[in-house]
Write an enzyme that holds these catalytic residues in place. Structure first.
Site, PDB file in Angstrom:
ATOM      1  N   ILE A 221      19.191   5.494  15.920  1.00  0.00           N
ATOM      2  CA  ILE A 221      18.729   4.999  17.209  1.00  0.00           C
ATOM      3  C   ILE A 221      17.228   4.771  17.028  1.00  0.00           C
ATOM      4  O   ILE A 221      16.533   5.618  16.461  1.00  0.00           O
ATOM      5  CB  ILE A 221      19.029   6.010  18.342  1.00  0.00           C
ATOM      6  CG1 ILE A 221      18.562   5.483  19.698  1.00  0.00           C
ATOM      7  CG2 ILE A 221      18.428   7.368  18.070  1.00  0.00           C
ATOM      8  CD1 ILE A 221      18.935   6.394  20.880  1.00  0.00           C
ATOM      9  N   SER A 222      16.733   3.635  17.465  1.00  0.00           N
ATOM     10  CA  SER A 222      15.314   3.311  17.293  1.00  0.00           C
ATOM     11  C   SER A 222      14.428   4.252  18.096  1.00  0.00           C
ATOM     12  O   SER A 222      14.836   4.795  19.128  1.00  0.00           O
ATOM     13  CB  SER A 222      15.035   1.877  17.738  1.00  0.00           C
ATOM     14  OG  SER A 222      15.677   0.955  16.894  1.00  0.00           O
ATOM     15  N   ALA A 223      13.200   4.419  17.633  1.00  0.00           N
ATOM     16  CA  ALA A 223      12.205   5.195  18.373  1.00  0.00           C
ATOM     17  C   ALA A 223      11.974   4.538  19.732  1.00  0.00           C
ATOM     18  O   ALA A 223      11.997   3.304  19.835  1.00  0.00           O
ATOM     19  CB  ALA A 223      10.900   5.255  17.588  1.00  0.00           C
TER      20      ALA A 223
END
Length: 188
Positions: free
Chosen positions: A32-34
């Site tokens: 999951i992206s930052a």
């Protein structure tokens, strides 16, 4: 972003880390992206109320949920995932949280989702060797597409379609998992 509970979109074992500004593992060699990267991509896309958005790389659906909030009740987010288990989990979480304007599809994201094209905005959450032509073809005019491009050193590219022309802007260095598929990386 404060209307989307990030902890609901990560596995139980990393929930204590859900609000750190860092990518987190979600299984199947995906992340999951930052939160800051989600914000940068959404800002570049300039999603508006009523927009029809295509996302490539659903993961567990966090970025799709954020874009759904921006698109509002009159907008819709179509999101494509290639890993069946992630697509199923994303559908479950999005449904449980009431994100009825997000539709999850299982398929090769490098081919886009021509069934509902054209799209006002397209967001790609995995790095491609080049911008896949099917995605450019499915972008409305005017429209915006954001995608990481490159194998080892990646740049976040904003692709704008305006008056029949394609304008590409480099938004800076990034690090994403590879985009696999017909118009992406092969056998990574």
């Amino acid at each position: 972003m404060d209307r989307v509970p990030r902890e609901e979109f990560v596995p139980e074992d990393v929930r204590p880390d859900a609000y750190y500004d860092t990518p987190l593992p979600i299984g199947h060699n995906q992340t999951i992206s930052a939160p800051s990267m989600v914000a940068i991509m959404c800002q570049a896309l300039d999603i508006r109320e009523g927009n029809k958005v295509l996302e490539i790389g659903t993961g567990l659906g966090y970025h799709a949920a954020v874009m759904a909030v921006l698109a509002g009740a009159s907008g819709v987010v179509y999101t494509v995932e290639r890993i069946p288990e992630l697509a199923d989990m994303a559908r479950s979480v999005l449904s449980r949280l009431g994100f009825d304007n997000v539709k999850v599809f299982l398929r090769d994201g490098t081919e886009g989702l021509p069934d509902f094209a054209p799209y006002d905005r397209i967001s790609v959450a995995a790095a491609a060797p080049d911008v896949p032509q099917p995605l450019v073809d499915q972008l409305k005019d005017p429209g915006r597409l954001v995608i990481p491009v490159g194998r080892y050193f990646q740049q976040l590219m904003l692709v704008e379609k305006k008056g029949g022309q394609i304008i590409t802007t480099d938004k800076g260095g990034v690090a994403f998992v590879p985009l696999l598929g017909k118009y992406g990386f092969k056998g990574y």
